[in-house]
Design a protein around this motif. Structure first.
Motif, mmCIF file in Angstrom:
data_model
loop_
_atom_site.group_PDB
_atom_site.id
_atom_site.type_symbol
_atom_site.label_atom_id
_atom_site.label_comp_id
_atom_site.label_asym_id
_atom_site.label_seq_id
_atom_site.Cartn_x
_atom_site.Cartn_y
_atom_site.Cartn_z
ATOM 1 N N GLU A 66 0.826 -1.209 0.000
ATOM 2 C CA GLU A 66 0.000 0.000 0.000
ATOM 3 C C GLU A 66 0.856 1.252 0.000
ATOM 4 O O GLU A 66 0.583 2.210 -0.734
ATOM 5 N N ASP A 67 1.914 1.248 0.821
ATOM 6 C CA ASP A 67 2.774 2.426 0.886
ATOM 7 C C ASP A 67 3.540 2.611 -0.426
ATOM 8 O O ASP A 67 3.749 3.741 -0.876
ATOM 9 N N ARG B 17 2.533 1.912 -3.390
ATOM 10 C CA ARG B 17 1.627 2.538 -4.357
ATOM 11 C C ARG B 17 1.413 4.012 -4.030
ATOM 12 O O ARG B 17 1.304 4.845 -4.931
ATOM 13 N N ARG B 18 1.354 4.336 -2.755
ATOM 14 C CA ARG B 18 1.221 5.742 -2.365
ATOM 15 C C ARG B 18 2.415 6.546 -2.865
ATOM 16 O O ARG B 18 2.266 7.708 -3.294
#
Length: 353
Positions: free
Chosen positions: A213-214, A216-217
């Protein structure tokens, strides 16, 4: 000579502690800075613990420096008092060898002068780094900071930023490029941001599914868990460039298999132990390359800073007081930071912990 307060290592095992020392006088072509912020790089820890060879103690680490000009020499024309500037991993070079003349001073044939751990030409004394209140640097090794960026978050660009920018530029990354980034830490998170801003399709390779998730952020378009054999097989022959930021020995063969014809795997992490070597046919059958890269020259570093200013790019940081340096080192060893510690030098003077 300007009195300076720093945070120094006095041997390879003891905690860092405050130390008062003197900088050289400001010469005709020198710039004196009040240091505002300094990032903490893993190289700092390796150096002061003697893991990369003998260290001259006391040693003040730090080569991700942002500060304000407080004095300039009489022959300085590029900088004036009050300018916000940066200093990176080197403060001098021989200036006359082929790499220096070509603007890649980091590869100086007579060895660049490191911001810390080097030797000043002017005094013959060891250079001391940015965990300190002030520094004196030749004007040619001072960099302009874009005025639209958060100063504390700019500091890691002076090492992590340029270390990842240089191979992206050397291998001409842009729209249509497919770039793999191995490891999401201080270097890796900058590689993702910069490659994305250059227009590349970015694939993060990680051993930790929880980082997806990070990643992709930060700008990754795909995240592949490198322990997933099926996912790695599906990615084979698809990446033009892989930026490997991992500083411990690991299997390069699996990464090489992901490269296209004429693809390149670039090592940025300084592993003290050798990696297992890929087989010869991994190179031969696809004309693949295994390369390395070291920071960047002064002109290239300024280019990177300007690009970051244009695109609003800075590092993800945790700002700490000077007193927390030793705690930050302990956390860094556990990869417990997203993604760079930066010291607020206004707090220096307090006991370290």
């Amino acid at each position: 000579m300007p009195p300076t307060l720093g945070i120094a290592a006095f041997d390879a095992a003891s905690p860092l502690a405050p130390w008062r020392f003197e900088r050289r006088d400001v010469g005709p072509r020198d710039v004196q800075l009040q240091i505002l912020y300094c990032g903490i790089c893993h190289s700092d820890l390796h150096t002061v613990r003697g893991e990369w060879g003998p260290c001259a103690y006391p040693q003040v680490p730090g080569h991700e420096i942002v500060g304000r000009v407080t004095a300039v020499g009489g022959d300085v024309s590029r900088w004036k008092v009050g300018d916000l500037v940066g200093v990176g991993c080197m403060v001098d070079s021989c200036r006359h060898c082929v790499p220096c003349k070509d603007g890649v001073e980091q590869y100086c044939e007579n060895r660049m002068t490191g911001t810390y751990g080097g030797v000043e030409k002017e005094t013959g004394r060891p250079t001391q780094g940015g965990y300190s209140t002030a520094i004196v640097v030749n004007e040619d090794f001072v960099l302009r900071i874009p005025d639209n960026l958060e100063l504390a978050a700019v500091a890691p660009l002076l090492c992590a930023g340029i270390t990842t920018w240089s191979p992206l530029r050397q291998w001409k990354v842009g729209p249509g490029s497919r770039v793999g980034v191995v490891g999401i830490g201080g270097l890796g998170h900058m590689a993702v941001k910069l490659a994305n801003a250059l227009g590349a399709h970015v694939v993060v390779l990680t051993t930790s599914p929880g980082k997806a998730e990070d990643a992709r952020r930060l700008g990754a378009h795909e995240v592949v868990v490198s322990r997933d054999k099926d996912a790695m097989k599906a990615l084979r022959n698809s990446l033009h460039l892989i930026i490997d930021t991992v500083g411990t020995p690991h299997d390069l063969e699996a990464e090489m298999q992901l490269l296209t014809l004429d693809g390149t795997l670039v090592l940025l992490g300084g592993s003290p132990e050798p990696h297992p070597a890929p087989g010869a046919f991994t190179f031969i059958m696809k004309r693949r390359r295994l390369a390395g890269s070291l920071i960047g020259g002064i002109a290239e570093t300024q280019e990177m800073l300007d690009f970051c200013g244009q695109h609003g790019i800075t590092a993800d940081i945790e700002l700490i007081a000077a007193a927390a340096v030793n705690t930050a080192y302990e956390r860094m060893l556990k990869s417990d930071v997203k993604y760079r510690f930066v010291i607020d030098l206004a707090t220096l003077g307090e006991p370290t912990s």
